[in-house]
Design a protein around this motif. Sequence first.
Motif, PDB file in Angstrom:
ATOM      1  N   TYR A 259      38.797  12.558  33.792  1.00 18.12           N
ATOM      2  CA  TYR A 259      37.717  13.542  33.742  1.00 18.12           C
ATOM      3  C   TYR A 259      38.090  14.779  32.928  1.00 18.12           C
ATOM      4  CZ  TYR A 259      35.011  10.597  36.741  1.00 18.12           C
ATOM      5  OH  TYR A 259      34.291   9.519  37.226  1.00 18.12           O
ATOM      6  N   ASP A 260      39.388  14.962  32.654  1.00 19.27           N
ATOM      7  CA  ASP A 260      39.776  16.007  31.713  1.00 19.27           C
ATOM      8  C   ASP A 260      39.192  15.690  30.334  1.00 19.27           C
ATOM      9  OD1 ASP A 260      41.174  17.352  33.652  1.00 19.27           O
ATOM     10  OD2 ASP A 260      43.136  16.590  33.049  1.00 19.27           O
ATOM     11  N   TRP A 261      39.225  14.422  29.947  1.00 16.05           N
ATOM     12  CA  TRP A 261      38.662  14.009  28.667  1.00 16.05           C
ATOM     13  C   TRP A 261      37.134  13.935  28.735  1.00 16.05           C
ATOM     14  CZ3 TRP A 261      42.564   9.420  28.670  1.00 16.05           C
ATOM     15  CH2 TRP A 261      43.822   9.878  28.261  1.00 16.05           C
ATOM     16  N   ILE A 262      36.622  13.403  29.822  1.00 16.04           N
ATOM     17  CA  ILE A 262      35.173  13.190  29.951  1.00 16.04           C
ATOM     18  C   ILE A 262      34.411  14.512  29.957  1.00 16.04           C
ATOM     19  CG2 ILE A 262      33.384  12.340  31.534  1.00 16.04           C
ATOM     20  CD1 ILE A 262      35.480  10.180  32.408  1.00 16.04           C
TER      21      ILE A 262
ATOM     22  N   PRO B 193      31.555  24.935  40.862  1.00 14.66           N
ATOM     23  CA  PRO B 193      31.155  25.392  39.526  1.00 14.66           C
ATOM     24  C   PRO B 193      31.951  24.671  38.441  1.00 14.66           C
ATOM     25  CG  PRO B 193      32.441  27.085  40.655  1.00 14.66           C
ATOM     26  CD  PRO B 193      32.151  26.020  41.667  1.00 14.66           C
ATOM     27  N   LEU B 194      31.273  24.367  37.351  1.00 16.59           N
ATOM     28  CA  LEU B 194      31.909  23.717  36.205  1.00 16.59           C
ATOM     29  C   LEU B 194      31.889  24.708  35.051  1.00 16.59           C
ATOM     30  CD1 LEU B 194      33.159  21.151  34.945  1.00 16.59           C
ATOM     31  CD2 LEU B 194      30.835  20.443  34.331  1.00 16.59           C
ATOM     32  N   LYS B 195      33.035  25.272  34.753  1.00 16.88           N
ATOM     33  CA  LYS B 195      33.127  26.285  33.717  1.00 16.88           C
ATOM     34  C   LYS B 195      33.204  25.640  32.335  1.00 16.88           C
ATOM     35  CE  LYS B 195      33.229  29.595  36.752  1.00 16.88           C
ATOM     36  NZ  LYS B 195      32.048  30.466  36.934  1.00 16.88           N
ATOM     37  N   ALA B 196      32.813  26.428  31.331  1.00 17.22           N
ATOM     38  CA  ALA B 196      32.941  25.968  29.942  1.00 17.22           C
ATOM     39  C   ALA B 196      34.414  26.014  29.571  1.00 17.22           C
ATOM     40  CB  ALA B 196      32.126  26.860  29.018  1.00 17.22           C
ATOM     41  N   MET B 197      34.984  24.834  29.300  1.00 19.18           N
ATOM     42  CA  MET B 197      36.416  24.776  28.980  1.00 19.18           C
ATOM     43  C   MET B 197      36.656  24.019  27.690  1.00 19.18           C
ATOM     44  SD  MET B 197      37.962  24.059  32.783  1.00 19.18           S
ATOM     45  CE  MET B 197      36.716  22.804  33.158  1.00 19.18           C
ATOM     46  N   GLY B 198      35.709  24.083  26.762  1.00 24.48           N
ATOM     47  CA  GLY B 198      35.876  23.402  25.490  1.00 24.48           C
ATOM     48  C   GLY B 198      36.849  24.141  24.602  1.00 24.48           C
ATOM     49  N   TYR B 199      36.990  23.661  23.371  1.00 19.71           N
ATOM     50  CA  TYR B 199      37.948  24.244  22.441  1.00 19.71           C
ATOM     51  C   TYR B 199      37.545  25.666  22.076  1.00 19.71           C
ATOM     52  CZ  TYR B 199      41.150  24.700  18.546  1.00 19.71           C
ATOM     53  OH  TYR B 199      42.140  25.116  17.706  1.00 19.71           O
ATOM     54  N   ASN B 200      38.496  26.604  22.125  1.00 22.63           N
ATOM     55  CA  ASN B 200      38.265  28.000  21.784  1.00 22.63           C
ATOM     56  C   ASN B 200      39.152  28.354  20.596  1.00 22.63           C
ATOM     57  OD1 ASN B 200      38.072  30.757  21.582  1.00 22.63           O
ATOM     58  ND2 ASN B 200      38.415  31.172  23.755  1.00 22.63           N
TER      59      ASN B 200
ATOM     60  N   ASP C 104      32.170  20.219  21.711  1.00 22.79           N
ATOM     61  CA  ASP C 104      33.254  20.959  22.355  1.00 22.79           C
ATOM     62  C   ASP C 104      33.453  20.577  23.821  1.00 22.79           C
ATOM     63  OD1 ASP C 104      33.897  22.435  20.067  1.00 22.79           O
ATOM     64  OD2 ASP C 104      32.313  23.876  20.466  1.00 22.79           O
ATOM     65  N   GLY C 105      32.922  19.425  24.219  1.00 20.71           N
ATOM     66  CA  GLY C 105      33.072  18.982  25.601  1.00 20.71           C
ATOM     67  C   GLY C 105      31.795  19.170  26.384  1.00 20.71           C
ATOM     68  N   LEU C 106      31.492  18.218  27.267  1.00 15.58           N
ATOM     69  CA  LEU C 106      30.255  18.270  28.039  1.00 15.58           C
ATOM     70  C   LEU C 106      30.146  19.546  28.857  1.00 15.58           C
ATOM     71  CD1 LEU C 106      27.653  16.868  29.047  1.00 15.58           C
ATOM     72  CD2 LEU C 106      29.047  15.894  30.897  1.00 15.58           C
ATOM     73  N   ALA C 107      31.253  19.999  29.453  1.00 18.69           N
ATOM     74  CA  ALA C 107      31.205  21.211  30.276  1.00 18.69           C
ATOM     75  C   ALA C 107      30.727  22.396  29.450  1.00 18.69           C
ATOM     76  CB  ALA C 107      32.578  21.499  30.876  1.00 18.69           C
TER      77      ALA C 107
END
Length: 346
Positions: free
Chosen positions: A272-275, A330-337, A230-233
């Motif tokens: 970095y949106d994708w990374i 801060p790096l928030k969790a922004m993966g698929y919801n 769901d993304g590194l973040a």
Amino acid sequence: MTSHTRPDHEFEFIDRVTSLMKATRPDQTLVSFGDDGAVYRPTPGKAQVLTVDMLVEGVHFTRQTMSPVQIGHKALAVNLSDLAAMGAVPAYFLISIGVAEDWTEKALQDIYVGMSRLAAAHRIDLIGGDTVTSPKQLVISITAVGEADTQNLPLRSRARPGHIVFVTGKLGLAAAGLHLLLQENVSQQEKERFAPLLKAHQEPDPHVQQGQLIVHLAQDEPVALNDVSDGLAGEANEIAQASGGDLVLEKKKLPTSRLLLDYAQLQGVDPYDWILTGGEDFVLTGTIAPELFARLNQAFRHQGFPLYEIGRVVSGSGQVWLDDGGKIEPLKAMGYNHFKKRGGSP
């Protein structure tokens, strides 16, 4: 029945598609298809690891961007990646599939072809499942079983201050590949130039051997693992929250490909949106002590596997920070919801 229509008899269809799967554990499989339940003999001294994932047409895949063979490959790869994050050896899987009216038998058989090829590569046996009709779209649910040592499971809660944060592959490629596939009027030349991005999305490579190698090398020392689905973040935040420490990721160390950067520049997109949040990379991210990381790096090199140091674990309260040349945010969790309302096609 012809291959151009949906199957009209469940059991005949099951017989045809299961014949594609070759058993690799006949001594441990006591009962497979044909009864109300499958029966297998676990490997002595091993813990049983179970994982389940459901893929829904229009949410997790579309026929616009993937062939039926690729859909089958990816459906099983998702589960194998979860087993990899537990350091488990794949053993068995079960599949339930809800078939929509517009899926032909040939297309469904191709889904099983995609699964059978990946299953053979990882020696995981199909031992059961269910087939039903679905009113609108194809639905695939796979339950996978793996086996792992009990003394050092690589749980998310095992990150410790002083650990190095790492990933086992490049990031963002799958998301960039999907972006390319959704563009209109893409030329054949562009598809050929950016073929590795397309392959990352359509035929992901779960890092099963890498997960086993990490756990084997760590022995009794704590190691945390998560697969980047769901993304590194998002995955980094799961480790931070479970362990109670903070993860500091260094932006300049995040690995990607020159091809992705070129494609992002062509599209006017921040790579970095994708990374960081693209997801579906199906590499592993985790934390390990520095002295073990040095040994792990050597072992990975010996096997021809990439390994990248991307940050560190520090004392904190379960947050993730991105260090961009000394500017730390801060790096928030922004993966698929799945429960977030969104317009348009997923």
